[in-house]
Write a protein that holds these residues in place. Sequence first.
Motif, PDB file in Angstrom:
ATOM      1  N   LEU A  77     -13.182  -1.626  -4.143  1.00 10.68           N
ATOM      2  CA  LEU A  77     -11.748  -1.709  -3.897  1.00 10.68           C
ATOM      3  C   LEU A  77     -11.308  -3.162  -3.811  1.00 10.68           C
ATOM      4  O   LEU A  77     -10.309  -3.564  -4.416  1.00 10.68           O
TER       5      LEU A  77
ATOM      6  N   LYS B 131     -10.617   6.980  -4.708  1.00 10.15           N
ATOM      7  CA  LYS B 131     -10.536   7.020  -3.251  1.00 10.15           C
ATOM      8  C   LYS B 131     -11.913   7.226  -2.624  1.00 10.15           C
ATOM      9  O   LYS B 131     -12.138   6.839  -1.480  1.00 10.15           O
TER      10      LYS B 131
ATOM     11  N   ASP C 180      -0.965   5.452  -4.783  1.00 11.36           N
ATOM     12  CA  ASP C 180      -1.454   6.831  -4.882  1.00 11.36           C
ATOM     13  C   ASP C 180      -0.670   7.530  -5.989  1.00 11.36           C
ATOM     14  O   ASP C 180       0.424   7.090  -6.376  1.00 11.36           O
TER      15      ASP C 180
ATOM     16  N   LEU D   8      -0.953  -1.041  -4.495  1.00  8.40           N
ATOM     17  CA  LEU D   8      -2.050  -0.075  -4.518  1.00  8.40           C
ATOM     18  C   LEU D   8      -1.406   1.299  -4.395  1.00  8.40           C
ATOM     19  O   LEU D   8      -0.886   1.659  -3.328  1.00  8.40           O
TER      20      LEU D   8
ATOM     21  N   LEU E 198      -4.663   4.524  -7.182  1.00 10.21           N
ATOM     22  CA  LEU E 198      -5.657   5.218  -6.370  1.00 10.21           C
ATOM     23  C   LEU E 198      -5.731   6.658  -6.859  1.00 10.21           C
ATOM     24  O   LEU E 198      -4.713   7.346  -6.901  1.00 10.21           O
ATOM     25  N   THR E 199      -6.904   7.117  -7.225  1.00 10.26           N
ATOM     26  CA  THR E 199      -6.995   8.437  -7.818  1.00 10.26           C
ATOM     27  C   THR E 199      -8.198   9.219  -7.293  1.00 10.26           C
ATOM     28  O   THR E 199      -9.097   8.645  -6.672  1.00 10.26           O
ATOM     29  N   THR E 200      -8.188  10.521  -7.539  1.00 13.53           N
ATOM     30  CA  THR E 200      -9.335  11.378  -7.261  1.00 13.53           C
ATOM     31  C   THR E 200      -9.724  12.045  -8.569  1.00 13.53           C
ATOM     32  O   THR E 200      -8.963  12.055  -9.534  1.00 13.53           O
TER      33      THR E 200
ATOM     34  N   ASP F 118       0.858   5.296  -0.131  1.00 11.86           N
ATOM     35  CA  ASP F 118       0.141   6.567  -0.008  1.00 11.86           C
ATOM     36  C   ASP F 118       0.864   7.400   1.038  1.00 11.86           C
ATOM     37  O   ASP F 118       1.258   6.882   2.084  1.00 11.86           O
TER      38      ASP F 118
ATOM     39  N   LEU G 182       0.848  -1.187   0.000  1.00  9.40           N
ATOM     40  CA  LEU G 182       0.000   0.000   0.000  1.00  9.40           C
ATOM     41  C   LEU G 182       0.886   1.240   0.000  1.00  9.40           C
ATOM     42  O   LEU G 182       1.682   1.441   0.919  1.00  9.40           O
TER      43      LEU G 182
ATOM     44  N   ARG H  70      -3.929   5.615   4.439  1.00  9.10           N
ATOM     45  CA  ARG H  70      -3.412   4.245   4.516  1.00  9.10           C
ATOM     46  C   ARG H  70      -4.158   3.434   5.559  1.00  9.10           C
ATOM     47  O   ARG H  70      -4.507   2.266   5.343  1.00  9.10           O
TER      48      ARG H  70
ATOM     49  N   VAL I  66      -7.651   2.551   4.190  1.00  9.36           N
ATOM     50  CA  VAL I  66      -7.592   1.531   3.143  1.00  9.36           C
ATOM     51  C   VAL I  66      -7.239   0.171   3.750  1.00  9.36           C
ATOM     52  O   VAL I  66      -7.821  -0.861   3.382  1.00  9.36           O
TER      53      VAL I  66
ATOM     54  N   MET J 208      -8.682   3.003  -9.312  1.00  8.33           N
ATOM     55  CA  MET J 208      -9.703   3.017  -8.273  1.00  8.33           C
ATOM     56  C   MET J 208      -9.887   4.442  -7.763  1.00  8.33           C
ATOM     57  O   MET J 208      -8.929   5.210  -7.678  1.00  8.33           O
TER      58      MET J 208
END
Length: 231
Positions: A119, A112, A62, A60, A89-91, A16, A14, A22, A25, A110
């Motif tokens: 997810l 956020k 960011d 995963l 992981l996106t916005t 981020d 992970l 974190r 998630v 994916m």
Amino acid sequence: MNRESTITAIRLILADDEMMIRAGVKAILAADPEIHVVAEASNGAEAVDLTLRHRPDVVLMDIRMPVMDGLAATAEIKRKVPETSVLILTTFSEDEYVARALGDGAGGFMLKSGDPRELLTGVHAAARGAAYLSAEVAGRIIAELNRGSAGQRMVRNAASRERVETLTERERQVLALLGQGLSNADIAKRLHVVEGTVKSYVSSILMSLAVRNRVQAAIIAYETGLVEKEL
């Protein structure tokens, strides 16, 4: 034995830079006993180092992180550890970065702000080597790729349709299922064929569409309406 038949537990890193993200998630991932977070990274360079050390099934990732951003880290991971899938992981504010990540080998995208169940679905798909895009994410990426004049959008859309029209009916069926995030094994079961046949179809589809990976093919499946037709 292939990757899809050998994975029993999904080993995940992970990445981020926000500790609270974190933690959130990780809490979602902990609901699935098949997913094991083996390490956490707070920047892209650390994500690359940890991937080289642990060789996980999925990272995963960011996008906006210090030292090395998620796009550069994705490209580096796919160059050094190509068997590891990278799930971005996106916005919504990062659409332009997502479009760039298509060429770097990202295996899916994916949100956020998305459904936690999605997810888990995305992680499983990435671990099986499938492309994963939610319909919402696909729509945003297509909109980003189609930025420009109406004429430019028409040319791009027409080009995508022309390439899809060169596929056989069976190849279009495979492309539609690929666009839904199914792995080769999943597609084989759905179409009642052996997995080796699906692999041949996918290779032919990528060549015919002139794309580098399954995610780019999935975008074309959405763009030309194949996924909606199958659903």
